[in-house]
Each structure stands twice: as structure tokens, then as C-alpha cells.
Motif scaffolding. Structure first.
Motif, PDB file in Angstrom:
ATOM      1  N   HIS A 189       0.826  -1.207   0.000  1.00 22.02           N
ATOM      2  CA  HIS A 189       0.000   0.000   0.000  1.00 22.02           C
ATOM      3  C   HIS A 189       0.863   1.262   0.000  1.00 22.02           C
ATOM      4  N   ILE A 190       1.929   1.244   0.741  1.00 23.50           N
ATOM      5  CA  ILE A 190       2.828   2.400   0.776  1.00 23.50           C
ATOM      6  C   ILE A 190       3.513   2.571  -0.581  1.00 23.50           C
ATOM      7  N   LEU A 191       3.943   1.487  -1.162  1.00 21.19           N
ATOM      8  CA  LEU A 191       4.585   1.559  -2.475  1.00 21.19           C
ATOM      9  C   LEU A 191       3.608   2.076  -3.536  1.00 21.19           C
ATOM     10  N   GLU A 192       2.346   1.621  -3.465  1.00 22.12           N
ATOM     11  CA  GLU A 192       1.345   2.114  -4.408  1.00 22.12           C
ATOM     12  C   GLU A 192       1.081   3.603  -4.205  1.00 22.12           C
ATOM     13  N   ALA A 193       1.075   4.053  -2.942  1.00 21.60           N
ATOM     14  CA  ALA A 193       0.861   5.473  -2.653  1.00 21.60           C
ATOM     15  C   ALA A 193       2.006   6.312  -3.213  1.00 21.60           C
ATOM     16  N   ILE A 194       3.214   5.833  -3.058  1.00 20.84           N
ATOM     17  CA  ILE A 194       4.379   6.545  -3.600  1.00 20.84           C
ATOM     18  C   ILE A 194       4.269   6.623  -5.124  1.00 20.84           C
ATOM     19  N   LYS A 195       3.902   5.521  -5.741  1.00 18.66           N
ATOM     20  CA  LYS A 195       3.748   5.498  -7.201  1.00 18.66           C
ATOM     21  C   LYS A 195       2.688   6.500  -7.642  1.00 18.66           C
ATOM     22  N   THR A 196       1.561   6.514  -6.946  1.00 15.18           N
ATOM     23  CA  THR A 196       0.481   7.443  -7.284  1.00 15.18           C
ATOM     24  C   THR A 196       0.954   8.884  -7.187  1.00 15.18           C
ATOM     25  N   LEU A 197       1.675   9.213  -6.132  1.00 12.12           N
ATOM     26  CA  LEU A 197       2.203  10.570  -5.980  1.00 12.12           C
ATOM     27  C   LEU A 197       3.118  10.944  -7.138  1.00 12.12           C
ATOM     28  N   LEU A 198       3.983  10.041  -7.502  1.00 12.71           N
ATOM     29  CA  LEU A 198       4.932  10.330  -8.574  1.00 12.71           C
ATOM     30  C   LEU A 198       4.239  10.438  -9.928  1.00 12.71           C
ATOM     31  N   VAL A 199       3.245   9.610 -10.175  1.00 15.74           N
ATOM     32  CA  VAL A 199       2.516   9.668 -11.437  1.00 15.74           C
ATOM     33  C   VAL A 199       1.715  10.961 -11.509  1.00 15.74           C
ATOM     34  N   LYS A 200       1.045  11.311 -10.415  1.00  9.81           N
ATOM     35  CA  LYS A 200       0.239  12.528 -10.407  1.00  9.81           C
ATOM     36  C   LYS A 200       1.093  13.779 -10.547  1.00  9.81           C
ATOM     37  N   SER A 201       2.337  13.716 -10.091  1.00 11.49           N
ATOM     38  CA  SER A 201       3.189  14.896 -10.186  1.00 11.49           C
ATOM     39  C   SER A 201       3.602  15.178 -11.625  1.00 11.49           C
ATOM     40  N   SER A 202       3.404  14.202 -12.489  1.00  6.55           N
ATOM     41  CA  SER A 202       3.769  14.416 -13.892  1.00  6.55           C
ATOM     42  C   SER A 202       2.537  14.698 -14.750  1.00  6.55           C
ATOM     43  N   LEU A 203       1.477  15.219 -14.135  1.00  5.78           N
ATOM     44  CA  LEU A 203       0.267  15.586 -14.876  1.00  5.78           C
ATOM     45  C   LEU A 203       0.594  16.609 -15.954  1.00  5.78           C
ATOM     46  N   ASP A 204      -0.285  16.711 -16.888  1.00  9.61           N
ATOM     47  CA  ASP A 204      -0.185  17.719 -17.934  1.00  9.61           C
ATOM     48  C   ASP A 204       0.071  19.076 -17.278  1.00  9.61           C
ATOM     49  N   PRO A 205       1.109  19.799 -17.663  1.00  9.86           N
ATOM     50  CA  PRO A 205       1.456  21.069 -17.012  1.00  9.86           C
ATOM     51  C   PRO A 205       0.321  22.095 -17.025  1.00  9.86           C
ATOM     52  N   ILE A 206      -0.478  22.123 -18.087  1.00 13.61           N
ATOM     53  CA  ILE A 206      -1.589  23.083 -18.145  1.00 13.61           C
ATOM     54  C   ILE A 206      -2.643  22.711 -17.110  1.00 13.61           C
ATOM     55  N   LEU A 207      -2.973  21.429 -17.037  1.00  7.49           N
ATOM     56  CA  LEU A 207      -3.941  20.966 -16.045  1.00  7.49           C
ATOM     57  C   LEU A 207      -3.421  21.222 -14.639  1.00  7.49           C
TER      58      LEU A 207
END
Length: 75
Positions: free
Chosen positions: A21-39
Motif C-alpha cells: 500500500h505504501i509503495l502504491e501510494a508513492i507510485k500514485t504521488l509520482l505519477v500525479k506529479s507528472s500531470l499535464d502542465p496546463i492541467l
């Protein structure tokens, strides 16, 4: 602390982590941080405006919100 130091520390911590669960949370944070810059910018601006509204007292009580919602839904 430099970015390279933080990355190295994160790598070590991730390697030691066993909780999925912690590893998935870290992954989610990292993926979300690379959202489309305009969004990302739009969301940031909306969050800052919301903070400004809260600080200025431009908020609704729960009762006010429920009345507005009922009116909007035609209830």
C-alpha cells in the motif's frame, strides 16, 4: 540537501519498503506529479483561489450549502 541526495535516499527507502500500500501510494504521488502542465497549473490556481476565499470568509455553512444544492436540484 540536493535533488540527487533526496533521490538516493528515496531509492534506499523504497528498496527497504515491504508494504504494498505504501509503495502504491508513492507510485500514485509520482505519477500525479507528472500531470499535464496546463492541467496542473489550472488545478493549482483553483486551489489558491479556494484558499483565498476561505481566508476572506467567502464560505457557506453546511445549511446554506444544502439549501443551494436543493434549489439547484429542484428539491
Amino acid at each position: 540537501m540536493k535533488a540527487t541526495d533526496i533521490k538516493q535516499e528515496l531509492r534506499m527507502l523504497i528498496e527497504k519498503e515491504k508494504d504494498l500500500h505504501i509503495l502504491e501510494a508513492i507510485k500514485t504521488l509520482l505519477v500525479k506529479s507528472s500531470l499535464d502542465p496546463i492541467l496542473k497549473e489550472k488545478l493549482t490556481l483553483r486551489a489558491l483561489k479556494a484558499e483565498e476565499d476561505i481566508l476572506s470568509g467567502r464560505v457557506y455553512t453546511r445549511e446554506e450549502f444544502e439549501k443551494r444544492l436543493d434549489k439547484r436540484l429542484g428539491l
